[in-house]
Design a protein around this motif. Structure first.
Motif, PDB file in Angstrom:
ATOM      1  N   UNK A 407       0.803  -1.223   0.000  1.00 29.57           N
ATOM      2  CA  UNK A 407       0.000   0.000   0.000  1.00 29.57           C
ATOM      3  C   UNK A 407       0.839   1.277   0.000  1.00 29.57           C
ATOM      4  N   UNK A 408       2.154   1.125   0.093  1.00 29.76           N
ATOM      5  CA  UNK A 408       3.013   2.320   0.078  1.00 29.76           C
ATOM      6  C   UNK A 408       2.760   3.174  -1.159  1.00 29.76           C
ATOM      7  N   UNK A 409       2.563   2.532  -2.291  1.00 26.74           N
ATOM      8  CA  UNK A 409       2.340   3.303  -3.520  1.00 26.74           C
ATOM      9  C   UNK A 409       1.010   4.058  -3.468  1.00 26.74           C
ATOM     10  N   UNK A 475       7.720  10.618   2.256  1.00 26.50           N
ATOM     11  CA  UNK A 475       8.554   9.437   1.990  1.00 26.50           C
ATOM     12  C   UNK A 475       8.230   8.870   0.606  1.00 26.50           C
ATOM     13  N   UNK A 476       9.146   8.070   0.107  1.00 23.20           N
ATOM     14  CA  UNK A 476       8.954   7.456  -1.211  1.00 23.20           C
ATOM     15  C   UNK A 476       8.676   5.971  -1.039  1.00 23.20           C
ATOM     16  N   UNK A 477       7.621   5.529  -1.681  1.00 20.50           N
ATOM     17  CA  UNK A 477       7.173   4.142  -1.495  1.00 20.50           C
ATOM     18  C   UNK A 477       8.250   3.135  -1.878  1.00 20.50           C
ATOM     19  N   UNK A 478       9.026   3.441  -2.924  1.00 21.73           N
ATOM     20  CA  UNK A 478      10.020   2.437  -3.335  1.00 21.73           C
ATOM     21  C   UNK A 478      11.163   2.351  -2.328  1.00 21.73           C
ATOM     22  N   UNK A 479      11.570   3.490  -1.790  1.00 20.54           N
ATOM     23  CA  UNK A 479      12.656   3.444  -0.803  1.00 20.54           C
ATOM     24  C   UNK A 479      12.195   2.704   0.458  1.00 20.54           C
ATOM     25  N   UNK A 480      10.957   2.939   0.847  1.00 21.42           N
ATOM     26  CA  UNK A 480      10.411   2.259   2.026  1.00 21.42           C
ATOM     27  C   UNK A 480      10.334   0.753   1.771  1.00 21.42           C
ATOM     28  N   UNK A 481       9.869   0.400   0.583  1.00 15.83           N
ATOM     29  CA  UNK A 481       9.758  -1.023   0.237  1.00 15.83           C
ATOM     30  C   UNK A 481      11.134  -1.678   0.229  1.00 15.83           C
ATOM     31  N   UNK A 482      12.122  -0.942  -0.255  1.00 21.20           N
ATOM     32  CA  UNK A 482      13.470  -1.518  -0.321  1.00 21.20           C
ATOM     33  C   UNK A 482      13.987  -1.806   1.093  1.00 21.20           C
ATOM     34  N   UNK A 483      13.804  -0.855   1.983  1.00 18.39           N
ATOM     35  CA  UNK A 483      14.251  -1.082   3.374  1.00 18.39           C
ATOM     36  C   UNK A 483      13.554  -2.307   3.962  1.00 18.39           C
ATOM     37  N   UNK A 484      12.241  -2.343   3.753  1.00 20.06           N
ATOM     38  CA  UNK A 484      11.470  -3.460   4.324  1.00 20.06           C
ATOM     39  C   UNK A 484      11.942  -4.785   3.736  1.00 20.06           C
ATOM     40  N   UNK A 485      12.110  -4.806   2.419  1.00 25.01           N
ATOM     41  CA  UNK A 485      12.502  -6.052   1.748  1.00 25.01           C
ATOM     42  C   UNK A 485      13.846  -6.537   2.283  1.00 25.01           C
ATOM     43  N   UNK A 486      14.770  -5.620   2.459  1.00 24.57           N
ATOM     44  CA  UNK A 486      16.096  -6.024   2.948  1.00 24.57           C
ATOM     45  C   UNK A 486      16.007  -6.563   4.374  1.00 24.57           C
ATOM     46  N   UNK A 487      15.225  -5.895   5.209  1.00 23.58           N
ATOM     47  CA  UNK A 487      15.151  -6.351   6.603  1.00 23.58           C
ATOM     48  C   UNK A 487      14.343  -7.639   6.730  1.00 23.58           C
ATOM     49  N   UNK A 488      13.425  -7.842   5.785  1.00 27.87           N
ATOM     50  CA  UNK A 488      12.522  -8.989   5.903  1.00 27.87           C
ATOM     51  C   UNK A 488      13.027 -10.217   5.155  1.00 27.87           C
ATOM     52  N   UNK A 489      13.652  -9.986   4.021  1.00 23.11           N
ATOM     53  CA  UNK A 489      14.044 -11.117   3.172  1.00 23.11           C
ATOM     54  C   UNK A 489      15.545 -11.211   2.941  1.00 23.11           C
ATOM     55  N   UNK A 490      16.299 -10.207   3.397  1.00 23.52           N
ATOM     56  CA  UNK A 490      17.756 -10.266   3.236  1.00 23.52           C
ATOM     57  C   UNK A 490      18.250  -9.295   2.175  1.00 23.52           C
ATOM     58  N   UNK A 491      19.567  -9.103   2.149  1.00 23.31           N
ATOM     59  CA  UNK A 491      20.170  -8.078   1.301  1.00 23.31           C
ATOM     60  C   UNK A 491      20.622  -8.579  -0.071  1.00 23.31           C
ATOM     61  N   UNK A 492      20.455  -9.835  -0.336  1.00 25.22           N
ATOM     62  CA  UNK A 492      20.882 -10.386  -1.620  1.00 25.22           C
ATOM     63  C   UNK A 492      20.132  -9.664  -2.754  1.00 25.22           C
ATOM     64  N   UNK A 493      20.868  -9.001  -3.640  1.00 25.44           N
ATOM     65  CA  UNK A 493      20.190  -8.272  -4.728  1.00 25.44           C
ATOM     66  C   UNK A 493      19.292  -9.183  -5.562  1.00 25.44           C
ATOM     67  N   UNK A 494      19.646 -10.451  -5.630  1.00 24.97           N
ATOM     68  CA  UNK A 494      18.821 -11.383  -6.406  1.00 24.97           C
ATOM     69  C   UNK A 494      17.483 -11.647  -5.719  1.00 24.97           C
TER      70      UNK A 494
END
Ligand code: GCW
Length: 702
Positions: A407-409, A475-494
């Motif tokens: 819903x960030x977007x 805030x920007x939805x994509x930056x927020x999503x990126x932070x969440x994704x990294x903390x939730x699923x890990x930092x692997x770019x893949x």
């Protein structure tokens, strides 16, 4: 021993949210270690203790050992302190800009030692700084040369729990309420502390514990003792408790004959009740009220205005510095006016008539948390009244817990909309109507007692994003999503890449397969689960999906221009002009504001009918694309959460197809046009979809 095992092999169920603190790879550990070698935290308050505990917990998780606590500064020390602490003497730090909740994080040299300072004007600010510092490490950011200063742009950042005292959560899709009223106040579930940590980590500083469809019993002395116990758990984390006030409580609890806000006995009852609350909970935040809306009692029952109702409570709260959050979500039973217009009609003339400690709480759109709505015309139209935003985090209208919809977007779209009165919705929220005036944002929580809190792994992102937008509406939805994704699923770019792709397109996909091109409320009755575009037999016109789509042989859409309901006149002239013209209205709001023929030529050159069908299919296709992205992550994230997401996506695909097919079957029965080439007919006829009933869908009102 689990060294040597990759993180993703460990079972996870989502309980840890964004505070997973997974072991770092050894290279990262080696890189960070010199900068986080010890902790110096001179304060002794409960909040500083919470900050120290969190740093310790994070460090243990990520570095596999305890963090040494020191009294004196050494190389690599992390200092957690408040402005004015002797430890910081001599350093010129820009505290003035930070306000109460802000913080700074700085790499500095102190007494010849290289240190990292985390500090705020308050212990609360320092705690927020600690969470930010931990996030830097969790998301793999450098911490060698830090110079961060951040402060919340809104003061009141609250969750609204629509939780009933019997444990049922209205519009809740994550199990039962996490508040175990039966066992409180004796038993404080450790989960309450984790709730507070998760919220403090994203800057949330208040929680309304009870449903806006309120029960006066929460104000009974025995319940206030329970609330007190929760408040004690939340206090170190800077989270205040608020309650909902049932307007008729003086009758129900006080035995009075009336709840008229101008009646002296009623006023005295509220004053004494509120004084009592503050005796029990000295830092109680205040009251949230839904009045004269959907059957709730309110001042209109006594021919009083919303301002008169709100001000009565505000007067009683003011000596304690409490606030009233008074909802503008009203539409009247006997009012034939376009529902889009009713809140504005009722509230706008009251501008300036509310006490200073009242915030009028306005939903993002004028109808009701639809997958897409234009921003509410009240934003910018009440310059003398503090308005706070109300977003719905729980996905009542966006597929419950199983549809992946970030819903960030949606929130960025609403907040960045230009009201022309002037400025964006975000600016309207941030700008104090006078010096000292209060500002805020509320989010209807998606939290329940499911292990993963939110009903699905990806719905955690919406809770997370709400906190970030409440802190910074720009805030920007994509930056927020990126932070969440990294903390939730890990930092692997893949992993991060596909997760972001899924998230960023997900809300638009729901719009496409449920309510494309500006359609509103097409959901089934009551529970709002699944499609019901044909529904036309409910008592009040605006409860029926046909009210919103107005599909007829001549076309589809709700004319809100001058030739129709003229709801557009409630917006600034620039907005009314842009949305009022077929040349300039965006496709995404076309049918919200215009009734157009089925053969109307879209900007793409297609007919409206063809475009409509294509949108439904685009939505379904995005779900398939998400499935493909997710399939590629097998083995790259932990198995348990991966499988849950896979299964939920399968449910989402089934339901997206259901939405698409049922909607097309219905609209085609009216449009009587063939489907565009390459687009499949619905799997069944219209009667099949009409016959589907799901009486036990979760989260229902009542
Ligand atoms: O969206 C509607 C919901 C109701 C809710 C109401 C409101 C709490 O269907 O369940 O009631 O909005 O916001 O008051």
């Amino acid at each position: 021993m689990c060294f040597g095992l990759a993180n993703h092999a460990l079972a996870e169920d989502g309980y840890d949210l964004w505070l997973r603190y997974q072991p770092l790879e050894s290279a990262a550990r080696a890189r960070y270690a010199p900068r986080i070698a010890a902790l110096v935290a001179p304060g002794e308050s409960a909040t500083i203790r919470a900050a120290v505990d969190e740093l310790d917990r994070g460090y243990r998780g990520m570095f596999g050992q305890p963090l040494a606590r020191r009294q004196v500064v050494q190389d690599g020390a992390v200092l957690v302190a408040r402005a004015g602490a002797p430890l910081l003497a001599g350093l010129e730090l820009p505290f003035a800009k930070l306000g109460n909740g802000g913080y700074l994080i700085r790499s500095a040299t102190l007494h010849g030692k290289r240190v990292t300072i985390i500090a705020g004007n308050t212990d609360q600010g320092a705690l927020y700084g600690v969470f930010r510092f931990l996030k830097l490490i969790q998301t793999g950011q450098p911490i060698d040369a830090l110079d961060i200063a951040d402060a919340p742009k809104l003061q009141v950042r609250v969750l609204n729990h629509w939780d009933n005292l019997n444990g049922h959560v209205e519009r809740g899709y994550a199990g039962l309420s996490i508040w175990d009223w039966q066992k409180l106040p004796r038993f404080n579930d450790p989960r309450y502390t984790d709730y507070a940590r998760a919220n403090a980590a994203i800057g949330i500083n208040g929680t309304v514990l009870t449903n806006v469809n309120a029960n006066a019993d929460i104000l009974r002395p025995d319940y206030l003792e329970k609330v007190k116990a929760l408040a004690a758990v939340f206090r170190p984390y800077g989270i205040r408790v608020y309650l909902t006030a049932r307007f008729s409580a003086p009758i129900e609890l006080g035995g009075l004959k009336t709840a008229d806000p101008l009646d002296p006995q009623v006023r005295a009852w509220w004053k004494s009740k509120i004084d009592e609350i503050y005796t029990v909970i000295p830092d109680f935040g205040g009251l949230l009220v839904k009045a004269n809306s959907e059957g709730q009692p309110g001042p209109a029952d006594y021919h009083r205005t919303h301002a008169e109702g709100a001000n009565m409570l505000a007067d009683a709260l003011a000596p304690h510095h409490g606030i009233v959050m008074w909802r503008a979500f009203v539409y009247a039973a006997e009012n034939a006016e376009d529902r889009h217009k009713q809140a504005y009609t009722e509230f706008q003339p009251l501008d300036g008539k509310f006490r200073d400690n009242v915030l009028v709480q306005v939903k993002n759109g004028a109808i009701d948390f639809q997958p897409r709505e234009p921003f509410h015309p009240l934003f910018g139209a009440m310059p003398h009244t503090p308005l706070m935003m109300e977003f719905q985090i729980t996905k009542e209208y966006l597929g419950f817990a199983t549809h992946l919809a970030y819903l960030g977007t949606m929130w960025e779209e609403a907040l960045s909309a230009d009201t022309h009165r002037p400025g964006s919705v975000a600016k309207v929220l941030e700008t104090q109507v006078e010096p000292g005036a209060v500002t805020g944002m509320a989010g209807v929580a998606n939290i329940g007692n499911d292990r993963n809190w939110s009903g699905s792994q990806f719905d955690q992102a919406n809770w997370y994003a709400f906190g970030r937008f409440a802190w910074d509406p720009e805030a920007k939805a994509d930056a927020v999503a990126r932070d969440w994704a990294r903390m939730t699923w890990g930092n692997d770019p893949a992993v991060v890449g596909p997760v972001l792709r899924m998230m960023m397109g997900s809300r638009e996909a729901v719009v496409d397969y449920m309510t494309p091109l500006g359609l509103g409320h097409q959901m089934a009755t009551g529970h709002h689960y699944g499609p019901g575009p044909w529904i036309a037999d409910l008592k009040r016109p605006e409860w029926n999906p046909v009210y919103y789509a107005r599909a007829a042989p001549d076309g589809i859409g709700f004319d809100r221009t001058r030739t129709g309901s003229d709801a557009l006149s409630q917006y600034a002239p620039e907005v009314a002009k842009a949305w009022g013209s077929l040349d300039t209205v965006p496709d995404s709001l076309l049918l919200w504001f215009h009734h157009v023929p089925w053969d109307y030529r879209m900007k793409s050159g297609r007919t409206l009918w063809d475009a409509l069908v294509i949108h439904y299919d685009t939505g379904v296709d995005h779900v398939r694309a998400m499935q493909a992205d997710w399939a590629g992550l097998r083995g790259k994230v932990d198995a348990q959460r991966w499988a849950e997401v896979r299964d939920f996506l399968a449910i989402q695909l089934d339901e997206a197809i259901w939405w698409r097919d049922a909607s097309i079957a219905y609209f085609q029965s009216i449009a009587k046009r063939p489907l565009p080439a390459g687009h499949k007919p619905p799997a069944h006829d219209l009667d099949y979809y009409k016959a589907i009933t799901t009486p036990y869908a979760p989260g229902q009102a009542g």
